[in-house]
Design a protein around this motif. Structure first.
Motif, PDB file in Angstrom:
ATOM      1  N   LEU A 148       0.801  -1.224   0.000  1.00 56.95           N
ATOM      2  CA  LEU A 148       0.000   0.000   0.000  1.00 56.95           C
ATOM      3  C   LEU A 148       0.837   1.279   0.000  1.00 56.95           C
ATOM      4  N   GLU A 149       1.819   1.338   0.878  1.00 52.49           N
ATOM      5  CA  GLU A 149       2.545   2.595   1.064  1.00 52.49           C
ATOM      6  C   GLU A 149       3.221   3.095  -0.207  1.00 52.49           C
ATOM      7  N   PRO A 150       3.896   2.234  -0.994  1.00 54.58           N
ATOM      8  CA  PRO A 150       4.525   2.732  -2.228  1.00 54.58           C
ATOM      9  C   PRO A 150       3.538   3.322  -3.231  1.00 54.58           C
ATOM     10  N   LEU A 151       2.265   2.944  -3.140  1.00 57.35           N
ATOM     11  CA  LEU A 151       1.268   3.477  -4.076  1.00 57.35           C
ATOM     12  C   LEU A 151       1.081   4.984  -3.910  1.00 57.35           C
ATOM     13  N   LEU A 152       1.318   5.480  -2.698  1.00 53.27           N
ATOM     14  CA  LEU A 152       1.002   6.881  -2.400  1.00 53.27           C
ATOM     15  C   LEU A 152       1.833   7.868  -3.206  1.00 53.27           C
ATOM     16  N   ALA A 176      -7.118   2.155   3.274  1.00 49.13           N
ATOM     17  CA  ALA A 176      -6.686   0.820   3.702  1.00 49.13           C
ATOM     18  C   ALA A 176      -5.629   0.904   4.797  1.00 49.13           C
ATOM     19  N   LEU A 177      -4.722   1.847   4.700  1.00 47.57           N
ATOM     20  CA  LEU A 177      -3.700   2.012   5.747  1.00 47.57           C
ATOM     21  C   LEU A 177      -4.352   2.387   7.073  1.00 47.57           C
ATOM     22  N   ALA A 178      -5.412   3.177   7.018  1.00 46.85           N
ATOM     23  CA  ALA A 178      -6.159   3.495   8.239  1.00 46.85           C
ATOM     24  C   ALA A 178      -6.851   2.246   8.784  1.00 46.85           C
ATOM     25  N   HIS A 179      -7.363   1.422   7.884  1.00 48.95           N
ATOM     26  CA  HIS A 179      -8.000   0.162   8.280  1.00 48.95           C
ATOM     27  C   HIS A 179      -7.041  -0.704   9.091  1.00 48.95           C
ATOM     28  N   PHE A 180      -5.776  -0.723   8.701  1.00 48.41           N
ATOM     29  CA  PHE A 180      -4.773  -1.528   9.398  1.00 48.41           C
ATOM     30  C   PHE A 180      -4.186  -0.803  10.624  1.00 48.41           C
ATOM     31  N   LYS A 181      -4.603   0.475  10.840  1.00 46.52           N
ATOM     32  CA  LYS A 181      -3.992   1.283  11.905  1.00 46.52           C
ATOM     33  C   LYS A 181      -2.461   1.261  11.783  1.00 46.52           C
ATOM     34  N   GLU A 182      -1.994   1.463  10.562  1.00 45.79           N
ATOM     35  CA  GLU A 182      -0.587   1.279  10.233  1.00 45.79           C
ATOM     36  C   GLU A 182       0.250   2.485  10.651  1.00 45.79           C
ATOM     37  N   LEU A 234       2.587   6.506   8.950  1.00 44.85           N
ATOM     38  CA  LEU A 234       2.269   7.896   9.278  1.00 44.85           C
ATOM     39  C   LEU A 234       3.153   8.913   8.549  1.00 44.85           C
ATOM     40  N   PRO A 235       4.467   8.714   8.448  1.00 46.95           N
ATOM     41  CA  PRO A 235       5.284   9.700   7.715  1.00 46.95           C
ATOM     42  C   PRO A 235       4.827   9.867   6.268  1.00 46.95           C
ATOM     43  N   SER A 236       4.492   8.776   5.618  1.00 49.96           N
ATOM     44  CA  SER A 236       4.031   8.859   4.219  1.00 49.96           C
ATOM     45  C   SER A 236       2.688   9.566   4.134  1.00 49.96           C
ATOM     46  N   LEU A 237       1.790   9.266   5.056  1.00 52.52           N
ATOM     47  CA  LEU A 237       0.474   9.911   5.057  1.00 52.52           C
ATOM     48  C   LEU A 237       0.586  11.393   5.379  1.00 52.52           C
ATOM     49  N   ILE A 238       1.479  11.735   6.290  1.00 54.44           N
ATOM     50  CA  ILE A 238       1.696  13.146   6.633  1.00 54.44           C
ATOM     51  C   ILE A 238       2.276  13.893   5.436  1.00 54.44           C
ATOM     52  N   ASP A 239       3.132  13.224   4.683  1.00 53.30           N
ATOM     53  CA  ASP A 239       3.689  13.832   3.470  1.00 53.30           C
ATOM     54  C   ASP A 239       2.589  14.125   2.460  1.00 53.30           C
ATOM     55  N   LYS A 271      -7.456   8.409  12.258  1.00 54.98           N
ATOM     56  CA  LYS A 271      -7.848   7.048  12.611  1.00 54.98           C
ATOM     57  C   LYS A 271      -6.681   6.267  13.218  1.00 54.98           C
ATOM     58  N   ILE A 272      -5.495   6.482  12.692  1.00 57.86           N
ATOM     59  CA  ILE A 272      -4.313   5.800  13.232  1.00 57.86           C
ATOM     60  C   ILE A 272      -3.993   6.358  14.619  1.00 57.86           C
ATOM     61  N   GLY A 273      -4.101   7.679  14.767  1.00 56.25           N
ATOM     62  CA  GLY A 273      -4.012   8.318  16.071  1.00 56.25           C
ATOM     63  C   GLY A 273      -2.605   8.451  16.622  1.00 56.25           C
ATOM     64  N   GLY A 274      -2.549   8.989  17.830  1.00 57.05           N
ATOM     65  CA  GLY A 274      -1.276   9.215  18.492  1.00 57.05           C
ATOM     66  C   GLY A 274      -0.867  10.686  18.458  1.00 57.05           C
ATOM     67  N   GLU A 275       0.103  11.053  19.271  1.00 50.86           N
ATOM     68  CA  GLU A 275       0.528  12.445  19.382  1.00 50.86           C
ATOM     69  C   GLU A 275       1.131  12.969  18.079  1.00 50.86           C
ATOM     70  N   LYS A 276       1.899  12.139  17.418  1.00 51.06           N
ATOM     71  CA  LYS A 276       2.510  12.543  16.151  1.00 51.06           C
ATOM     72  C   LYS A 276       1.423  12.870  15.123  1.00 51.06           C
ATOM     73  N   ALA A 277       0.379  12.057  15.095  1.00 49.78           N
ATOM     74  CA  ALA A 277      -0.738  12.285  14.167  1.00 49.78           C
ATOM     75  C   ALA A 277      -1.454  13.587  14.512  1.00 49.78           C
ATOM     76  N   ARG A 278      -1.710  13.813  15.790  1.00 54.93           N
ATOM     77  CA  ARG A 278      -2.415  15.032  16.207  1.00 54.93           C
ATOM     78  C   ARG A 278      -1.613  16.286  15.834  1.00 54.93           C
TER      79      ARG A 278
END
Length: 376
Positions: free
Chosen positions: A272-276, A307-313, A317-322, A342-349
Motif C-alpha cells: 500500500l505505502e509505495p502506491l502513495l 486501507a492504511l487506516a483500516h490496518f492502523k498502520e 504515518l510519515p508517508s500519510l503526513i507527506d 484514525k491511526i491516532g497518536g501524538e505525532k498524528a495530532r
C-alpha cells in the motif's frame, strides 16, 4: 442456409478459441428489464457508468438494423491465486477484485468475439454483427440470462452451473436468425447469504442493487468517499468480491483456463505505502494492462490511504503526513487527514494541527477539523 447446422459449427468453434460457454437468444426487446431500469432510475440506484438512454439498453433494434438474434459468450476466470503474497505490519497490502486479475477482460472477450465474427462471416458473407463487452448499450446479464448462460442471482451477477458467477460476459447482435436457447432455472431459492454479507447494504433485495452504496462502485469514484463507507472498505483497492465469495454456488469454483487471466500476486495484492507516491508513468507500466486501472491512479491511491487506516498502520504515518502536506490533490490530502486521525497518536495530532494552519481548501479543512475533534 442451414442455420441449425451453422449454430452447431459456431458452438464447436467457440470451444476451439477458448470460449467456455456460448448461448443464443432472440433479439426481441427486453420489456421486463425496462421496468426494472426505470425503477432503478427513479430510486437513484444507477452508477452513472451505464448507457443513459434506457430504450437503447432494452431494444436491440435501436442500435442495430434488423437484428435477428444475439450470441452470448462467457469466459471463466480464477477465484484463487496459484501463488500469493501476504502482508504484515510495516508491509500492508491492498487487493484488487478477482474480475480485475490478469489482462483487461474487455480485451480478452473482444478478441474472442472478433474471432467468432470472422468465422461466421466466412460462412455467411452478408452477415452483420455488433459485438459488446460491458460498455455497450445492452445489459450483458440480461442477454446472458435469456441465452441460457446462467441465471440472474440475488447478488445481481449471472451464476452459471459450471463456473459459478466467476465469468466474464460478452454478446454479439447479428442479422442471422439462430434458434434461441432456453433460460436456466433460478437456483438461489431462499438463500440470502449475499444480501446478509454485503458490507454496505447495497443489495437492497434479491437482484436489486443500489450502485451508489456498492463498494465495487465506490472504489471507482474520484471524489471524497463518503465517511460512512470508509471503514467498510477494508483493504480493497478496486472492486469487491464479498457477494460472490459467500455464494454457495461458488464453493469450489476456481478455474485456470486462460493464461492471460492469471494474476501476478505483487500486482493484484500490492504494497500500500509505495502506491502513495507512484507517478503516472509507473502506474501505467505496472497496472495499465488491468481493467482495474481504467479510472487512473487517483482512486487507487485514495483507497490505499483508507486501507492504511483500516490496518492502523503507524509505520505509514510519515508517508500519510507527506501526502497531507504536499499532495496537490485535495481529495488525497483530505483522505490522508482522515486516515491519520484514525491511526491516532501524538505525532498524528501534531501533523493535523500544523496542516490546518496551512490548508486553503475548505473540504480538506473540514476533514482535518473532524480528524482533530475525533482524537480529543
Amino acid at each position: 442456409m442451414n442455420y441449425r447446422l451453422l449454430k452447431q459449427e459456431i458452438i464447436e468453434y467457440s470451444r476451439e478459441i477458448g470460449i467456455d460457454k456460448i448461448g443464443f437468444a432472440s433479439a426481441a426487446p427486453f420489456t421486463e428489464l425496462k421496468d426494472r431500469l426505470l425503477r432503478q432510475q427513479e430510486l437513484g440506484y444507477q452508477s452513472g457508468f451505464e448507457e443513459k438512454d434506457i430504450n437503447k439498453r432494452v431494444d436491440p433494434s435501436l442500435i442495430f438494423d434488423e437484428p435477428r438474434s444475439i450470441i452470448a459468450i462467457a469466459l471463466a476466470y480464477p477465484s484463487k491465486m496459484k501463488e500469493t503474497v501476504k502482508g504484515r505490519k510495516g508491509e500492508r497490502r491492498g487487493i484488487f477484485c478477482r474480475a480485475s486479475w490478469g489482462e483487461d477482460y474487455h480485451t480478452i472477450l473482444r478478441d474472442r468475439l472478433g474471432k467468432l465474427e470472422a468465422f461466421i462471416a466466412a460462412k455467411v458473407p452478408d452477415a452483420r454483427f455488433r459485438s459488446m463487452v460491458d460498455t455497450g448499450e445492452l445489459s450483458d446479464r440480461a442477454v446472458a440470462e435469456r441465452a441460457g448462460i446462467g441465471w440472474s442471482g440475488k447478488n445481481s451477477s449471472i451464476i452459471t452451473p459450471e463456473f459459478g458467477s466467476y465469468v466474464y460476459l460478452g454478446e454479439m447482435i447479428t442479422n442471422l436468425p439462430f434458434e434461441p436457447d432456453h433460460p436456466i432455472e433460478n437456483r438461489c431459492g431462499t438463500c440470502t447469504k449475499c444480501l446478509d454479507a454485503c458490507p454496505t447494504g447495497a443489495l437492497v433485495q434479491g437482484g436489486q442493487l443500489n450502485s451508489k452504496r456498492c463498494i465495487a462502485f465506490l472504489t471507482q469514484t474520484k471524489d471524497f468517499m463518503p465517511v460512512e463507507f470508509r471503514e467498510k472498505l477494508g483493504n480493497r483497492l478496486y472492486g469487491c468480491d464479498t457477494c460472490q465469495t459467500v455464494c454457495p454456488e461458488n464453493k469450489g469454483m476456481n478455474f485456470h483456463l486462460h493464461e492471460e487471466m492469471e494474476p501476478e500476486p505483487e500486482t493484484v495484492k500490492p504494497l500500500l505505502e509505495p502506491l502513495l507516491q507512484m507517478g503516472n508513468k509507473e502506474f501505467k507500466q505496472r497496472f495499465g494492462y488491468m481493467s482495474g486501472s481504467w479510472r487512473g491512479k487517483k482512486p487507487i491511491q485514495r483507497n490505499a490511504i483508507i486501507a492504511l487506516a483500516h490496518f492502523k498502520e503507524e509505520e505509514a504515518l510519515p508517508s500519510l503526513i507527506d501526502v497531507l502536506h504536499n499532495d496537490v490533490r485535495p481529495v488525497l490530502r483530505g483522505t490522508a487527514a482522515w486516515a491519520i486521525a484514525k491511526i491516532g497518536g501524538e505525532k498524528a495530532r501534531q501533523a493535523l494541527v500544523l496542516a490546518i494552519s496551512e490548508e486553503k481548501d475548505m473540504e480538506v479543512k473540514e476533514e482535518i477539523e473532524r480528524g482533530i475533534s475525533s482524537m480529543k
